[in-house]
Design a protein around this motif. Structure first.
Motif, PDB file in Angstrom:
ATOM      1  N   LEU A  40       0.815  -1.217   0.000  1.00 49.74           N
ATOM      2  CA  LEU A  40       0.000   0.000   0.000  1.00 49.74           C
ATOM      3  C   LEU A  40       0.850   1.269   0.000  1.00 49.74           C
ATOM      4  CD1 LEU A  40      -2.775  -1.036   2.564  1.00 49.74           C
ATOM      5  CD2 LEU A  40      -3.052  -0.773   0.095  1.00 49.74           C
ATOM      6  N   CYS A  41       2.059   1.172   0.567  1.00 51.63           N
ATOM      7  CA  CYS A  41       2.903   2.362   0.729  1.00 51.63           C
ATOM      8  C   CYS A  41       3.914   2.571  -0.390  1.00 51.63           C
ATOM      9  CB  CYS A  41       3.634   2.313   2.073  1.00 51.63           C
ATOM     10  SG  CYS A  41       2.535   2.523   3.492  1.00 51.63           S
ATOM     11  N   ILE A  42       4.061   1.587  -1.280  1.00 52.98           N
ATOM     12  CA  ILE A  42       4.951   1.788  -2.428  1.00 52.98           C
ATOM     13  C   ILE A  42       4.357   2.893  -3.300  1.00 52.98           C
ATOM     14  CG2 ILE A  42       5.849   0.773  -4.557  1.00 52.98           C
ATOM     15  CD1 ILE A  42       7.314  -0.268  -2.192  1.00 52.98           C
ATOM     16  N   SER A  43       5.175   3.880  -3.647  1.00 53.70           N
ATOM     17  CA  SER A  43       4.668   5.038  -4.376  1.00 53.70           C
ATOM     18  C   SER A  43       5.533   5.336  -5.599  1.00 53.70           C
ATOM     19  CB  SER A  43       4.631   6.252  -3.445  1.00 53.70           C
ATOM     20  OG  SER A  43       4.078   7.373  -4.088  1.00 53.70           O
ATOM     21  N   VAL A  44       5.056   6.284  -6.432  1.00 50.12           N
ATOM     22  CA  VAL A  44       5.771   6.622  -7.660  1.00 50.12           C
ATOM     23  C   VAL A  44       6.805   7.721  -7.453  1.00 50.12           C
ATOM     24  CG1 VAL A  44       3.925   5.895  -9.195  1.00 50.12           C
ATOM     25  CG2 VAL A  44       3.919   8.228  -8.315  1.00 50.12           C
ATOM     26  N   THR A  45       6.701   8.472  -6.336  1.00 48.93           N
ATOM     27  CA  THR A  45       7.674   9.524  -6.050  1.00 48.93           C
ATOM     28  C   THR A  45       8.062   9.489  -4.577  1.00 48.93           C
ATOM     29  OG1 THR A  45       6.048  11.238  -5.481  1.00 48.93           O
ATOM     30  CG2 THR A  45       6.624  11.001  -7.815  1.00 48.93           C
ATOM     31  N   ARG A  46       9.224  10.063  -4.266  1.00 46.99           N
ATOM     32  CA  ARG A  46       9.696  10.061  -2.887  1.00 46.99           C
ATOM     33  C   ARG A  46       8.833  10.937  -1.985  1.00 46.99           C
ATOM     34  NH1 ARG A  46      14.950  10.606  -5.502  1.00 46.99           N
ATOM     35  NH2 ARG A  46      16.028   8.602  -5.488  1.00 46.99           N
ATOM     36  N   LYS A  47       8.500  12.144  -2.478  1.00 45.31           N
ATOM     37  CA  LYS A  47       7.690  13.045  -1.658  1.00 45.31           C
ATOM     38  C   LYS A  47       6.325  12.442  -1.364  1.00 45.31           C
ATOM     39  CE  LYS A  47       9.810  17.464  -2.926  1.00 45.31           C
ATOM     40  NZ  LYS A  47       9.607  18.778  -3.596  1.00 45.31           N
ATOM     41  N   ASN A  48       5.724  11.833  -2.364  1.00 48.93           N
ATOM     42  CA  ASN A  48       4.423  11.198  -2.169  1.00 48.93           C
ATOM     43  C   ASN A  48       4.543  10.018  -1.218  1.00 48.93           C
ATOM     44  OD1 ASN A  48       1.552  10.973  -3.011  1.00 48.93           O
ATOM     45  ND2 ASN A  48       2.228   8.972  -3.744  1.00 48.93           N
ATOM     46  N   SER A  49       5.667   9.326  -1.286  1.00 53.39           N
ATOM     47  CA  SER A  49       5.897   8.194  -0.387  1.00 53.39           C
ATOM     48  C   SER A  49       5.919   8.637   1.073  1.00 53.39           C
ATOM     49  CB  SER A  49       7.222   7.518  -0.743  1.00 53.39           C
ATOM     50  OG  SER A  49       7.560   6.545   0.217  1.00 53.39           O
ATOM     51  N   LEU A  50       6.602   9.749   1.341  1.00 51.57           N
ATOM     52  CA  LEU A  50       6.648  10.272   2.709  1.00 51.57           C
ATOM     53  C   LEU A  50       5.270  10.683   3.191  1.00 51.57           C
ATOM     54  CD1 LEU A  50       9.884  12.446   2.510  1.00 51.57           C
ATOM     55  CD2 LEU A  50       9.605  10.291   3.751  1.00 51.57           C
ATOM     56  N   ARG A  51       4.517  11.342   2.312  1.00 52.03           N
ATOM     57  CA  ARG A  51       3.177  11.808   2.686  1.00 52.03           C
ATOM     58  C   ARG A  51       2.246  10.634   2.958  1.00 52.03           C
ATOM     59  NH1 ARG A  51      -1.524  13.266  -0.258  1.00 52.03           N
ATOM     60  NH2 ARG A  51      -0.505  12.587  -2.176  1.00 52.03           N
ATOM     61  N   VAL A  52       2.264   9.642   2.064  1.00 52.53           N
ATOM     62  CA  VAL A  52       1.404   8.470   2.225  1.00 52.53           C
ATOM     63  C   VAL A  52       1.775   7.696   3.493  1.00 52.53           C
ATOM     64  CG1 VAL A  52       0.855   6.205   1.248  1.00 52.53           C
ATOM     65  CG2 VAL A  52       0.863   8.226  -0.219  1.00 52.53           C
ATOM     66  N   SER A  53       3.070   7.560   3.737  1.00 53.77           N
ATOM     67  CA  SER A  53       3.531   6.817   4.917  1.00 53.77           C
ATOM     68  C   SER A  53       3.084   7.493   6.205  1.00 53.77           C
ATOM     69  CB  SER A  53       5.059   6.685   4.888  1.00 53.77           C
ATOM     70  OG  SER A  53       5.471   5.930   3.768  1.00 53.77           O
ATOM     71  N   TRP A  54       3.178   8.822   6.245  1.00 53.15           N
ATOM     72  CA  TRP A  54       2.738   9.546   7.432  1.00 53.15           C
ATOM     73  C   TRP A  54       1.230   9.366   7.642  1.00 53.15           C
ATOM     74  CZ3 TRP A  54       2.767  11.355  11.972  1.00 53.15           C
ATOM     75  CH2 TRP A  54       1.836  12.311  12.387  1.00 53.15           C
TER      76      TRP A  54
END
Length: 327
Positions: A40-54
């Motif tokens: 669920l937390c794998i994302s296409v960008t680093r910034k989006n990854s941090l936001r989704v993880s939080w």
């Protein structure tokens, strides 16, 4: 049917393997949930990854604490579970943590299925969340660079600009052209795709804001709007009027200088020189000549704006460079 394995699929597979292995090695209950959270937390960008993880971490912590309290007070019953979700989801949305609803629901269902809130259960679920999110963040550290792709878009756009300007000059001289205008629609596509890739690349930069390509495509987009506005006027000009030949020469010269290099001051000077020459000419003696000179005056104004748009990009680059040196 084309079979393709992308980098995101590979990262997801490795992340699932790592999360499952770690959770299983720690002998956590429902260890497979750590892999689900990673997916669920794998994302296409680093910034989006941090936001989704939080979002997912905060929603999970909130869900764990509130559901344990609610289930212990009111009981482990489907009606209570439904009531909890009825209250929990709006709260998460109000806190702008909606991306964490699915992950937190998985954890809540674990607690519900266990039927007894305890410190050991809380630690178990907490570790599942940390392992799942942590593994995904680790996987998301790798994002392939789009530099080569961006350079290709830039090169193709400049080639199209060059050809469009050259065809403009050819039409003015000959009054006809075999050009089918395919570069117009192609440039629209390249600009849109280039901007999307540039935005993705910006979102992959966490510690620095590398937006030069995005600004470049914006600059070319504004210039392209000017070229589109020129097209109806190009068709009204032909080589029978002497001033139009000078303008055609200018367009051809400009077509050869479409590049990242800053030729703006030179071409602004050429435009000003043409204006002065026009002023010194005798007034138009025919309606045809008057219309052509009016169209030329308008197009010179538009081309001045075309050049100033690029000049502003160069000035922005200089300002940023000076700021960096000052630091």
């Amino acid at each position: 049917m084309r079979f393709k394995i992308g980098y995101r699929t590979i990262k997801t597979a490795i992340g699932v393997l790592m999360a499952t292995a770690i959770a299983q090695a720690l002998q956590l209950d429902s260890f497979g949930s750590a892999a689900v959270i990673t997916i669920l937390c794998i994302s296409v960008t680093r910034k989006n990854s941090l936001r989704v993880s939080w979002h997912r971490f905060a929603a999970c912590m909130l869900g764990m604490v509130t559901c344990m309290g609610m289930f212990e007070l009111l009981g482990y019953h489907p009606i209570i579970l439904g009531l909890f979700m009825l209250l929990f989801i709006p709260i998460v949305v109000a806190l702008k943590l909606s991306l964490g609803i699915v992950t937190s629901s998985v954890i809540v269902l674990h607690i519900y299925a266990h039927g007894n809130a305890s410190l050991d259960l809380f630690i178990n679920e907490f570790l599942l969340v940390v392992i799942g999110i942590g593994t995904a963040l680790l996987m998301n550290l790798y994002m392939p660079s789009s530099e080569r792709q961006l350079r290709t878009y830039k090169k193709n756009i400049e080639e199209n600009f060059s050809l469009i300007l050259y065809e403009f000059s050819t039409y003015i001289r000959q009054g006809d052209s075999e050009w089918n205008g395919a570069e117009i629609s192609d440039t629209v596509r390249l600009l849109e795709q280039g901007k999307n890739v540039a935005i993705r690349e910006m979102n992959n930069q966490i510690l620095r804001d590398e937006d030069q390509y995005f600004h470049y495509f914006q600059m070319r987009e504004k210039q392209f709007e000017i070229l589109e506005r020129l097209m109806p006027f190009i068709t009204t000009i032909h080589g029978s009027v002497s001033q139009s030949i000078d303008f055609a020469d200018f367009l051809e010269e400009l077509s050869k200088a479409v590049s990242p290099t800053n030729h703006v001051p030179y071409f602004l000077g050429r435009l000003e020189e043409m204006r002065e020459n026009f002023k010194q000419m005798e007034l138009p003696t025919t309606r045809e000549e008057f219309e052509v000179r009016s169209a030329l005056a308008y197009m010179m104004h538009e081309l001045q704006q075309y050049l100033l748009i690029k000049d502003s990009l160069w000035n922005d680059k200089k300002d940023k460079l000076l700021k960096k040196r000052a630091l």
